[in-house]
Motif scaffolding. Structure first.
Motif, mmCIF file in Angstrom:
data_model
loop_
_atom_site.group_PDB
_atom_site.id
_atom_site.type_symbol
_atom_site.label_atom_id
_atom_site.label_comp_id
_atom_site.label_asym_id
_atom_site.label_seq_id
_atom_site.Cartn_x
_atom_site.Cartn_y
_atom_site.Cartn_z
ATOM 1 N N GLN A 162 -2.960 -1.999 -2.231
ATOM 2 C CA GLN A 162 -2.211 -2.585 -1.118
ATOM 3 C C GLN A 162 -0.723 -2.652 -1.430
ATOM 4 N N ARG A 163 -0.383 -3.084 -2.651
ATOM 5 C CA ARG A 163 1.027 -3.196 -3.031
ATOM 6 C C ARG A 163 1.721 -1.835 -2.966
ATOM 7 N N LEU A 164 1.065 -0.794 -3.495
ATOM 8 C CA LEU A 164 1.679 0.528 -3.528
ATOM 9 C C LEU A 164 1.701 1.192 -2.149
ATOM 10 N N GLU A 186 9.362 -2.094 0.652
ATOM 11 C CA GLU A 186 9.593 -3.159 -0.324
ATOM 12 C C GLU A 186 10.942 -3.839 -0.125
ATOM 13 N N ASP A 187 11.984 -3.047 0.137
ATOM 14 C CA ASP A 187 13.320 -3.639 0.279
ATOM 15 C C ASP A 187 13.648 -4.034 1.718
ATOM 16 N N LEU A 188 12.640 -4.025 2.596
ATOM 17 C CA LEU A 188 12.817 -4.504 3.969
ATOM 18 C C LEU A 188 12.164 -5.871 4.165
ATOM 19 N N LEU A 244 2.120 -8.423 6.001
ATOM 20 C CA LEU A 244 1.510 -7.289 5.308
ATOM 21 C C LEU A 244 0.002 -7.451 5.085
ATOM 22 N N PRO A 245 -0.481 -8.618 4.614
ATOM 23 C CA PRO A 245 -1.943 -8.745 4.476
ATOM 24 C C PRO A 245 -2.669 -8.585 5.816
ATOM 25 N N GLU A 295 -2.318 7.372 -10.736
ATOM 26 C CA GLU A 295 -3.387 7.816 -9.843
ATOM 27 C C GLU A 295 -3.465 6.910 -8.615
ATOM 28 N N VAL A 296 -3.246 5.614 -8.827
ATOM 29 C CA VAL A 296 -3.234 4.691 -7.682
ATOM 30 C C VAL A 296 -2.023 4.975 -6.790
ATOM 31 N N VAL A 297 -0.894 5.352 -7.408
ATOM 32 C CA VAL A 297 0.287 5.745 -6.626
ATOM 33 C C VAL A 297 -0.078 6.891 -5.696
ATOM 34 N N GLU A 298 -0.796 7.903 -6.241
ATOM 35 C CA GLU A 298 -1.188 9.053 -5.425
ATOM 36 C C GLU A 298 -2.167 8.641 -4.334
ATOM 37 N N MET A 299 -3.109 7.761 -4.661
ATOM 38 C CA MET A 299 -4.064 7.280 -3.647
ATOM 39 C C MET A 299 -3.336 6.601 -2.500
ATOM 40 N N ALA A 300 -2.357 5.741 -2.843
ATOM 41 C CA ALA A 300 -1.606 5.017 -1.822
ATOM 42 C C ALA A 300 -0.825 5.993 -0.944
#
Length: 463
Positions: free
Chosen positions: A66-68, A74-76, A95-96, A127-132
């Motif tokens: 969720q975070r990624l 992020e900066d908004l 976001l949630p 790998e989680v970065v790629e999933m996101a």
């Protein structure tokens, strides 16, 4: 060569590493014959793993996906709830709600699989970065379709509002979708700007000003996203007013508001509302002090350099914050003397033989003194001159007298009674330090020490 590449990548920001990684992957997909491509790409993947570790170290693994997913916004984000939705600024609490809607209604199978994989201990952060990233690409089209339906039909609008958690969350979802769609040039803008922006960066002809203007002109429908990114980087939000004036070529509020760059001034107004909201909400004394300082600096710039009467809607926004903050300060100052009198009362001894101290009451007393002091510089921004003067006079007349009386009583007290008197004296000295300053408080501490010295010892020392 590998060491040189690693040193170069370590000097880049995490976002720059991610941008470079995407570019290298695109080059390989196009069939680039650069013999060093795989070497650089491997080093870049390692750097991306380290950089996303910085982001994720403080997050439980179950929140990584969720975070990624929301990295492009992020900066908004802002943690506070503004009085009204400010385009480009996304409330973190939305976001949630948006994530739940995506996981439930937009891509339940894809989110479920990706979530399960991301929670495995053997799954690496990159790998989680790629999933996101893959998930963003997958949900973008149905997400845009849902938003188009919401705009086209009132019933669909109400339905999606209900599903995502309300009108504010729906408006935030629009900004999330736009930030994902426009991520390419938004990331390029982020990389081209300094990490911190000052007034000097908005002077005529400065590279940052030229860059911001060029991007805003090239993407007129998304100036609010540009404004939110810039706001996140300014050292002081009042600089946004200088930026708006420089872009519009005028210090006139009327001309700024009528220009294509009004959004940059509106970002500053949203900060006025945010600081007011923090101060009027549930906050610590330190948070209140910080919020009032920031509010005052920003409003002073508005009052001294601009004429808000030229734009009644903007003037009304600021006036509402003044009213709310003035009412808050008035209520606090009206209660100050009562709080201080109760705080300086010698506490009772509890069943454990220790004085019963009301910590919340002490916080309220210190808050009142802090506000009296702060209003010396801030009162002109608020309608609190009379109550401030009255409270300061009453405080000046009573605090010293009460403290001296407590010191006298301390020298005459014994046993458990002395312990309780000592607590009251220490509270009084701390309040005096807040109000009169450290030098006077140090004098009182010497008097406190003398009061605790047995009289026989005091006579021997004197002789």
């Amino acid at each position: 060569m590998t060491e040189k590449i690693r040193s170069y990548l370590d000097a880049l920001s995490p976002r720059a590493v991610q941008t470079l990684l995407r570019g290298l992957e695109s080059a390989r997909a196009r069939g680039s014959d650069d013999p060093h491509l795989d070497l650089i790409l491997g080093a870049c993947v390692s750097a991306a793993r380290r950089s996303c570790g910085v982001v994720l170290d403080s997050e439980p693994r179950e929140n990584w996906l969720q975070r990624l997913f929301f990295v492009p916004v992020e900066d908004l984000l802002l943690s506070e709830m503004l009085p009204a939705k400010e385009p480009g600024r996304i409330t973190r609490a939305s976001l949630p709600l948006i994530w739940t809607w995506i996981a439930r209604d937009i891509a339940p199978d894809r989110v479920s699989v990706a979530t399960e994989l991301s929670r495995r201990l053997e799954t690496e952060p990159d790998e989680v970065v790629e999933m996101a990233a893959g998930l963003r690409r997958h949900v973008l089209q149905p997400l845009q379709k849902a938003l188009a339906e919401a705009h086209a039909d009132d019933r669909s609008h109400q339905k999606i509002c209900m599903l995502v958690g309300g009108e504010r969350a729906l408006r935030d979802l629009e900004d999330v979708a736009a930030a994902i769609v426009e991520m390419g040039w938004l990331d390029a803008l982020r990389e081209s700007l300094p990490e911190r922006l000052t007034e000097w960066d908005f002077k005529t002809g400065s590279p940052s000003l030229v860059r911001i203007k060029a991007v805003a002109d090239r993407h007129p429908d998304h100036k609010h996203l540009v404004g939110a990114i810039v706001l996140n980087r300014v050292e002081a939000p009042e600089s946004m007013l200088s930026l708006a004036a420089a872009l519009a070529g005028s210090m006139s509020i009327r001309k700024i508001a009528a220009s294509p760059y009004a959004v940059f001034a509106e970002m500053a107004l949203s900060e006025v509302e945010r600081f007011s909201g923090i101060a009027c909400g549930s906050c610590t004394n330190r948070e209140l002090s910080t919020a009032i300082n920031a509010y005052s600096r920003l409003v002073k710039v508005l009052d001294r350099q601009f004429d808000l009467a030229e734009k009644p809607a903007w003037q009304k926004r600021v006036a509402e914050t003044r009213r709310a903050l003035s009412n808050l300060v008035t209520r606090e100052l009206e209660a100050t003397m009562g709080n201080i009198r109760r705080a300086l009362t010698v506490p009772k001894i509890g069943a454990d033989g220790e004085p019963d101290v009301d910590v919340l009451l002490l916080e309220e007393a210190h808050r009142g003194v802090m506000l009296v002091n702060k209003m010396r510089d801030v009162a002109e921004s608020l309608a609190v001159n009379e109550i401030t003067a009255r409270t300061r006079l009453a405080l000046d007349q009573s605090l010293e007298i009460k403290t001296r009386a407590l010191l006298q009583a301390l020298s005459e007290s014994k046993g458990a009674e002395r312990k309780a008197h000592l607590v009251a004296v220490d509270v009084a000295i701390d309040l005096c330090e807040d109000f009169y300053g450290k030098d006077y408080a140090d004098q009182l501490r010497r008097s406190r020490k003398a009061a605790l010295t047995p009289k026989t010892e005091a006579r021997q020392a004197a002789s």
